[in-house]
Design an enzyme around this catalytic site. Structure first.
Site, short mmCIF file in Angstrom:
data_model
loop_
_atom_site.label_atom_id
_atom_site.label_comp_id
_atom_site.label_asym_id
_atom_site.label_seq_id
_atom_site.Cartn_x
_atom_site.Cartn_y
_atom_site.Cartn_z
N ARG A 1 -45.24 37.01 -14.22
CA ARG A 1 -44.27 36.13 -14.85
C ARG A 1 -43.80 35.04 -13.91
O ARG A 1 -42.97 34.21 -14.29
CB ARG A 1 -43.07 36.95 -15.30
CG ARG A 1 -43.02 37.19 -16.81
CD ARG A 1 -41.71 37.91 -17.09
NE ARG A 1 -41.31 37.93 -18.46
CZ ARG A 1 -41.56 38.94 -19.30
NH1 ARG A 1 -42.30 39.96 -18.93
NH2 ARG A 1 -41.08 38.90 -20.52
N ARG B 1 -33.84 33.74 -21.98
CA ARG B 1 -35.21 34.18 -21.65
C ARG B 1 -36.19 33.03 -21.84
O ARG B 1 -37.16 32.90 -21.09
CB ARG B 1 -35.59 35.38 -22.52
CG ARG B 1 -34.78 36.62 -22.15
CD ARG B 1 -34.98 37.73 -23.14
NE ARG B 1 -36.33 38.26 -23.08
CZ ARG B 1 -36.86 39.04 -24.02
NH1 ARG B 1 -36.17 39.35 -25.08
NH2 ARG B 1 -38.08 39.50 -23.89
N ARG C 1 -33.79 45.49 -29.46
CA ARG C 1 -33.62 45.54 -28.00
C ARG C 1 -32.37 44.78 -27.58
O ARG C 1 -32.08 43.73 -28.13
CB ARG C 1 -34.86 44.94 -27.32
CG ARG C 1 -36.02 45.90 -27.23
CD ARG C 1 -37.32 45.22 -26.86
NE ARG C 1 -37.21 44.24 -25.80
CZ ARG C 1 -38.25 43.57 -25.31
NH1 ARG C 1 -39.48 43.80 -25.77
NH2 ARG C 1 -38.09 42.69 -24.35
N ARG D 1 -37.47 41.57 -34.51
CA ARG D 1 -38.27 42.59 -33.83
C ARG D 1 -37.51 43.91 -33.77
O ARG D 1 -36.33 43.93 -33.48
CB ARG D 1 -38.61 42.13 -32.41
CG ARG D 1 -39.28 43.23 -31.60
CD ARG D 1 -40.07 42.72 -30.44
NE ARG D 1 -39.27 42.06 -29.42
CZ ARG D 1 -39.80 41.50 -28.33
NH1 ARG D 1 -41.12 41.51 -28.14
NH2 ARG D 1 -39.02 40.91 -27.45
N LYS E 1 -47.51 38.75 -27.42
CA LYS E 1 -48.37 39.28 -26.35
C LYS E 1 -48.57 40.79 -26.49
O LYS E 1 -49.69 41.28 -26.40
CB LYS E 1 -47.74 39.01 -24.96
CG LYS E 1 -47.52 37.55 -24.64
CD LYS E 1 -46.93 37.36 -23.25
CE LYS E 1 -45.57 38.00 -23.07
NZ LYS E 1 -44.50 37.43 -23.91
P1 ADP Z 1 -44.07 39.65 -26.89
O1 ADP Z 1 -44.78 40.89 -26.41
O2 ADP Z 1 -44.83 38.40 -26.58
O3 ADP Z 1 -42.64 39.57 -26.45
P2 ADP Z 1 -44.27 40.92 -29.54
O4 ADP Z 1 -45.72 41.28 -29.61
O5 ADP Z 1 -43.29 42.03 -29.33
O6 ADP Z 1 -44.02 39.72 -28.49
O7 ADP Z 1 -43.92 40.14 -30.89
C1 ADP Z 1 -42.57 39.65 -31.16
C2 ADP Z 1 -42.21 39.93 -32.63
O8 ADP Z 1 -43.00 39.10 -33.49
C3 ADP Z 1 -42.48 41.37 -33.07
O9 ADP Z 1 -41.46 41.76 -33.97
C4 ADP Z 1 -43.84 41.30 -33.75
O10 ADP Z 1 -43.98 42.32 -34.73
C5 ADP Z 1 -43.82 39.89 -34.36
N1 ADP Z 1 -45.14 39.25 -34.36
C6 ADP Z 1 -46.13 39.37 -33.42
N2 ADP Z 1 -47.20 38.60 -33.74
C7 ADP Z 1 -46.86 37.95 -34.89
C8 ADP Z 1 -47.53 37.00 -35.74
N3 ADP Z 1 -48.77 36.53 -35.45
N4 ADP Z 1 -46.88 36.57 -36.84
C9 ADP Z 1 -45.61 37.01 -37.12
N5 ADP Z 1 -44.94 37.90 -36.39
C10 ADP Z 1 -45.54 38.37 -35.28
P1 AMP Z 2 -40.89 42.11 -21.96
O1 AMP Z 2 -40.91 43.47 -22.55
O2 AMP Z 2 -42.21 41.70 -21.37
O3 AMP Z 2 -40.34 41.07 -22.92
O4 AMP Z 2 -39.88 42.17 -20.71
C1 AMP Z 2 -38.50 42.44 -20.89
C2 AMP Z 2 -37.73 42.10 -19.62
O5 AMP Z 2 -38.20 42.93 -18.53
C3 AMP Z 2 -37.87 40.67 -19.12
O6 AMP Z 2 -36.98 39.76 -19.77
C4 AMP Z 2 -37.52 40.85 -17.63
O7 AMP Z 2 -36.12 41.00 -17.42
C5 AMP Z 2 -38.19 42.19 -17.31
N1 AMP Z 2 -39.59 41.99 -16.88
C6 AMP Z 2 -40.71 42.43 -17.50
N2 AMP Z 2 -41.82 42.06 -16.83
C7 AMP Z 2 -41.38 41.35 -15.75
C8 AMP Z 2 -42.03 40.66 -14.67
N3 AMP Z 2 -43.38 40.61 -14.58
N4 AMP Z 2 -41.25 40.05 -13.74
C9 AMP Z 2 -39.92 40.10 -13.82
N5 AMP Z 2 -39.24 40.70 -14.81
C10 AMP Z 2 -39.96 41.32 -15.77
#
Ligand code: ADP
Ligand code: AMP
Length: 213
Positions: free
Chosen positions: A88, A171, A160, A127, A13
């Site tokens: 969420r 999660r 992270r 990541r 995302k």
């Molecule tokens: P989210 O925001 O949904 O938690 P991220 O955008 O941070 O996810 O992506 C999670 C991990 O996967 C990151 O390390 C990112 O670089 C990698 N990633 C994102 N999109 C792809 C893809 N299409 N193919 C492979 N790896 C990806």
């Molecule tokens: P993210 O960076 O989107 O993966 O979010 C990391 C963490 O932040 C999540 O696992 C939650 O603990 C908290 N968080 C982020 N966005 C929300 C939301 N909309 N509602 C509740 N918790 C959130």
């Protein structure tokens, strides 16, 4: 244009939201990034959010909604935004909907980035995040030019705290219980679009821009 990104943690995302923000000239609003910035700066909000985030739980709706509504009320959001990680829960989506309706506005697209759970744990363990500028890398798929250092701002990259395997499993459970119902919520509003998130990120982006125009 107002866009919501849906999908499991690690579905991509944030990766896609940043590309959308750049192409369409709208801000990328990530509640996770806002919480992490507060944790880094040692604010009270950060201290409270961290207790939930480290366990892989959601920060309570009331707090999260307040942060989000403050953010989207800012001047740079007046022509739209791409929300990443919000809503969420159904109550979060309902509050957002009510507030937008009051302004005569609505979410135009909810884009669900679909990635099966099997792929997620591998993605999350690879990541690496920059806590200074919010950039995201992957040790295999999107490596930084210099190992452990952010290409964009030169800060150190970290795994992270909540990307450790046990926390990721929690999660994912939380996602299935509390966030997945949003797919139906936005489908009922006729704004849901689904894209395959397992393909290369450029191809995911192509599918998204085909939808957004
Ligand atoms: P989210 O925001 O949904 O938690 P991220 O955008 O941070 O996810 O992506 C999670 C991990 O996967 C990151 O390390 C990112 O670089 C990698 N990633 C994102 N999109 C792809 C893809 N299409 N193919 C492979 N790896 C990806
Ligand atoms: P993210 O960076 O989107 O993966 O979010 C990391 C963490 O932040 C999540 O696992 C939650 O603990 C908290 N968080 C982020 N966005 C929300 C939301 N909309 N509602 C509740 N918790 C959130």
């Amino acid at each position: 244009m107002k866009i919501v990104m849906l999908g499991a943690p690690g579905a991509g995302k944030g990766t896609q939201a940043k590309m959308i923000a750049e192409k369409y000239g709208i801000p990328h609003v990530s509640t996770g990034d806002i919480f992490r910035a507060n944790i880094k700066n040692g604010t009270d909000l950060g201290k409270e959010a961290k207790t939930y985030m480290d366990k892989g739980e959601l920060v309570p709706d009331e707090l999260t909604v307040r942060i989000l509504l403050d953010r989207v009320a800012q001047e740079d959001c007046k022509n739209g935004y791409v929300l990443d990680g919000f809503p969420r829960t159904i109550p979060q989506a309902e509050v957002l909907d009510t507030e937008l309706t009051k302004l005569g506005e609505k979410i135009d697209y909810a884009i669900n980035v679909e990635v099966p759970d099997e792929n997620i744990i591998k993605r999350m363990s690879g990541r690496r995040a920059c806590l200074s500028c919010g950039a995201t890398y992957h040790i295999e798929h999107v490596p930084p030019k210099k190992e452990g250092i952010c290409d964009k701002c030169g800060s150190e990259l970290v795994l992270r705290d909540d990307d450790k395997e046990e926390t990721v499993k929690n999660r994912l459970n939380v996602y299935h219980q509390q966030t997945q119902p949003l797919i139906d919520f936005y489908n009922n509003k006729k704004v849901l679009k689904e894209v395959d998130g397992t393909v290369d990120m450029k191809d995911v982006f192509k599918a998204i821009t085909d939808i957004l125009g």
